[in-house]
Write an enzyme that holds these catalytic residues in place. Structure first.
Site, PDB file in Angstrom:
ATOM      1  N   TYR A   1       8.528  22.045-116.727  1.00 19.57           N
ATOM      2  CA  TYR A   1       8.303  23.487-116.775  1.00 19.57           C
ATOM      3  C   TYR A   1       9.408  24.141-117.577  1.00 19.57           C
ATOM      4  O   TYR A   1      10.569  23.778-117.475  1.00 19.57           O
ATOM      5  CB  TYR A   1       8.234  24.053-115.348  1.00 19.57           C
ATOM      6  CG  TYR A   1       7.052  23.490-114.607  1.00 19.57           C
ATOM      7  CD1 TYR A   1       5.789  24.059-114.746  1.00 19.57           C
ATOM      8  CD2 TYR A   1       7.176  22.362-113.803  1.00 19.57           C
ATOM      9  CE1 TYR A   1       4.687  23.524-114.096  1.00 19.57           C
ATOM     10  CE2 TYR A   1       6.080  21.812-113.151  1.00 19.57           C
ATOM     11  CZ  TYR A   1       4.841  22.397-113.302  1.00 19.57           C
ATOM     12  OH  TYR A   1       3.753  21.868-112.681  1.00 19.57           O
TER      13      TYR A   1
ATOM     14  N   TYR B   1      -2.957  32.007-107.896  1.00 19.97           N
ATOM     15  CA  TYR B   1      -2.899  30.703-108.542  1.00 19.97           C
ATOM     16  C   TYR B   1      -1.693  29.940-108.014  1.00 19.97           C
ATOM     17  O   TYR B   1      -0.558  30.416-108.114  1.00 19.97           O
ATOM     18  CB  TYR B   1      -2.812  30.860-110.058  1.00 19.97           C
ATOM     19  CG  TYR B   1      -2.687  29.549-110.794  1.00 19.97           C
ATOM     20  CD1 TYR B   1      -3.684  28.579-110.677  1.00 19.97           C
ATOM     21  CD2 TYR B   1      -1.598  29.270-111.598  1.00 19.97           C
ATOM     22  CE1 TYR B   1      -3.588  27.369-111.338  1.00 19.97           C
ATOM     23  CE2 TYR B   1      -1.496  28.065-112.282  1.00 19.97           C
ATOM     24  CZ  TYR B   1      -2.486  27.118-112.137  1.00 19.97           C
ATOM     25  OH  TYR B   1      -2.386  25.914-112.790  1.00 19.97           O
TER      26      TYR B   1
ATOM     27  N   MET C   1       0.743  27.470-108.798  1.00 24.82           N
ATOM     28  CA  MET C   1       1.243  26.792-109.994  1.00 24.82           C
ATOM     29  C   MET C   1       1.778  25.414-109.637  1.00 24.82           C
ATOM     30  O   MET C   1       1.494  24.439-110.322  1.00 24.82           O
ATOM     31  CB  MET C   1       2.348  27.629-110.659  1.00 24.82           C
ATOM     32  CG  MET C   1       1.878  28.994-111.121  1.00 24.82           C
ATOM     33  SD  MET C   1       3.161  29.919-112.007  1.00 24.82           S
ATOM     34  CE  MET C   1       4.370  30.228-110.704  1.00 24.82           C
TER      35      MET C   1
ATOM     36  N   HIS D   1      -4.831  23.627-110.108  1.00 20.95           N
ATOM     37  CA  HIS D   1      -5.241  22.444-110.855  1.00 20.95           C
ATOM     38  C   HIS D   1      -4.586  21.225-110.217  1.00 20.95           C
ATOM     39  O   HIS D   1      -3.412  21.275-109.851  1.00 20.95           O
ATOM     40  CB  HIS D   1      -4.800  22.534-112.323  1.00 20.95           C
ATOM     41  CG  HIS D   1      -5.489  23.617-113.074  1.00 20.95           C
ATOM     42  ND1 HIS D   1      -5.010  24.908-113.121  1.00 20.95           N
ATOM     43  CD2 HIS D   1      -6.630  23.610-113.798  1.00 20.95           C
ATOM     44  CE1 HIS D   1      -5.829  25.647-113.846  1.00 20.95           C
ATOM     45  NE2 HIS D   1      -6.825  24.886-114.272  1.00 20.95           N
TER      46      HIS D   1
ATOM     47  N   ASN E   1      -5.110  12.316-108.188  1.00 19.26           N
ATOM     48  CA  ASN E   1      -4.263  12.676-107.043  1.00 19.26           C
ATOM     49  C   ASN E   1      -5.139  12.912-105.807  1.00 19.26           C
ATOM     50  O   ASN E   1      -5.309  14.039-105.337  1.00 19.26           O
ATOM     51  CB  ASN E   1      -3.420  13.913-107.379  1.00 19.26           C
ATOM     52  CG  ASN E   1      -2.328  14.155-106.370  1.00 19.26           C
ATOM     53  OD1 ASN E   1      -2.342  13.615-105.264  1.00 19.26           O
ATOM     54  ND2 ASN E   1      -1.383  15.009-106.741  1.00 19.26           N
TER      55      ASN E   1
ATOM     56  N   GLY F   1      -4.734  12.161-102.684  1.00 18.54           N
ATOM     57  CA  GLY F   1      -4.054  12.675-101.496  1.00 18.54           C
ATOM     58  C   GLY F   1      -4.005  14.193-101.485  1.00 18.54           C
ATOM     59  O   GLY F   1      -4.293  14.833-100.478  1.00 18.54           O
ATOM     60  N   ALA F   2      -3.650  14.777-102.633  1.00 20.59           N
ATOM     61  CA  ALA F   2      -3.596  16.240-102.733  1.00 20.59           C
ATOM     62  C   ALA F   2      -4.991  16.837-102.598  1.00 20.59           C
ATOM     63  O   ALA F   2      -5.183  17.833-101.891  1.00 20.59           O
ATOM     64  CB  ALA F   2      -2.965  16.659-104.055  1.00 20.59           C
TER      65      ALA F   2
ATOM     66  N   TYR G   1      -6.058  19.577 -99.680  1.00 19.37           N
ATOM     67  CA  TYR G   1      -6.583  20.914 -99.953  1.00 19.37           C
ATOM     68  C   TYR G   1      -7.972  21.100 -99.358  1.00 19.37           C
ATOM     69  O   TYR G   1      -8.297  22.170 -98.860  1.00 19.37           O
ATOM     70  CB  TYR G   1      -6.586  21.210-101.459  1.00 19.37           C
ATOM     71  CG  TYR G   1      -5.217  21.545-102.000  1.00 19.37           C
ATOM     72  CD1 TYR G   1      -4.592  22.747-101.674  1.00 19.37           C
ATOM     73  CD2 TYR G   1      -4.534  20.670-102.832  1.00 19.37           C
ATOM     74  CE1 TYR G   1      -3.349  23.065-102.158  1.00 19.37           C
ATOM     75  CE2 TYR G   1      -3.281  20.973-103.324  1.00 19.37           C
ATOM     76  CZ  TYR G   1      -2.680  22.171-102.984  1.00 19.37           C
ATOM     77  OH  TYR G   1      -1.436  22.480-103.458  1.00 19.37           O
TER      78      TYR G   1
ATOM     79  N   LYS H   1      -9.061  19.942 -96.631  1.00 19.75           N
ATOM     80  CA  LYS H   1      -8.893  20.222 -95.203  1.00 19.75           C
ATOM     81  C   LYS H   1      -8.628  21.702 -94.944  1.00 19.75           C
ATOM     82  O   LYS H   1      -8.879  22.196 -93.857  1.00 19.75           O
ATOM     83  CB  LYS H   1      -7.756  19.375 -94.623  1.00 19.75           C
ATOM     84  CG  LYS H   1      -8.096  17.909 -94.532  1.00 19.75           C
ATOM     85  CD  LYS H   1      -6.928  17.091 -94.037  1.00 19.75           C
ATOM     86  CE  LYS H   1      -7.272  15.616 -94.083  1.00 19.75           C
ATOM     87  NZ  LYS H   1      -6.113  14.757 -93.831  1.00 19.75           N
TER      88      LYS H   1
END
Length: 187
Positions: A31, A73, A75, A112, A117, A119-120, A124, A126
């Site tokens: 970033y 959003y 990030m 995004h 991924n 696991g992510a 989300y 859930k």
């Protein structure tokens, strides 16, 4: 045995370097300085996650007003690998959901996630997020380059009727068109 203390704290000029270091370890993308400058001005939309007073995670969000809606959003939201499955990610998502609930004026929350991924994505889901789109070649210089867009709809836009009155759309069991939404998040 004492219980671990997990909590969220503000991002400040004094700890921004900890956020930068955390992000370089957790995320496969880097970033720029503008990202961190904006994070310092984000207030409740940027938080560090602490485990026994050690920074182990962070969440950084911004308000997006494109597409004729007001959306939050996410990030970045991440946690160091050894501290996953301890409730840190859930605590950060709950913070975002509570922020949106208290504000009362968001249409959705979105983010995004790299397509591999799982696991992510599962985490989300859930919390009621749904996969709404896949963007090909979203990421530069990492593989896989594709990203899923995950979204949690808070309210659908009101639709005007022929006589000028407004139809309020309901989502998730609450009146999505009213100004005073009683949003319930079952966590």
């Amino acid at each position: 045995m004492t219980r671990a203390k997990i909590e969220l704290g503000d991002v400040t000029p004094h700890n921004i370097k900890q956020l930068k270091k955390l992000n370089t370890v957790v995320f496969p993308v880097s970033y720029n300085d503008k990202f961190y400058k904006d994070v310092l001005e984000a207030g409740e939309l940027a938080k560090l996650a602490y485990y026994n007073d050690i920074v182990v995670g962070a969440v950084c969000c911004r308000i997006d007003t494109s597409e004729n809606s007001r959306r939050l959003y996410i990030m970045t939201l991440g946690c160091l690998y050894p501290y996953r499955r301890l409730g840190m990610g859930s605590m950060m998502v709950k913070h975002v959901l509570n922020y949106v609930k208290q504000d009362g004026n968001f249409d959705s929350i979105f983010l995004h996630v790299q397509v591999n991924n799982e696991g992510a994505i599962d985490s989300y889901k859930k919390f009621g997020f749904e996969m709404v789109e896949t963007k090909e070649r979203y990421y530069k210089r990492i593989e896989p380059a594709d990203a899923h867009v995950l979204q949690k709809t808070i309210r659908l836009p009101s639709t005007p009727l022929v006589n000028g009155s407004v139809s309020h759309t309901k989502t998730n069991g609450y009146d999505a068109g009213s100004q005073q939404n009683n949003i319930m998040f079952y966590l």
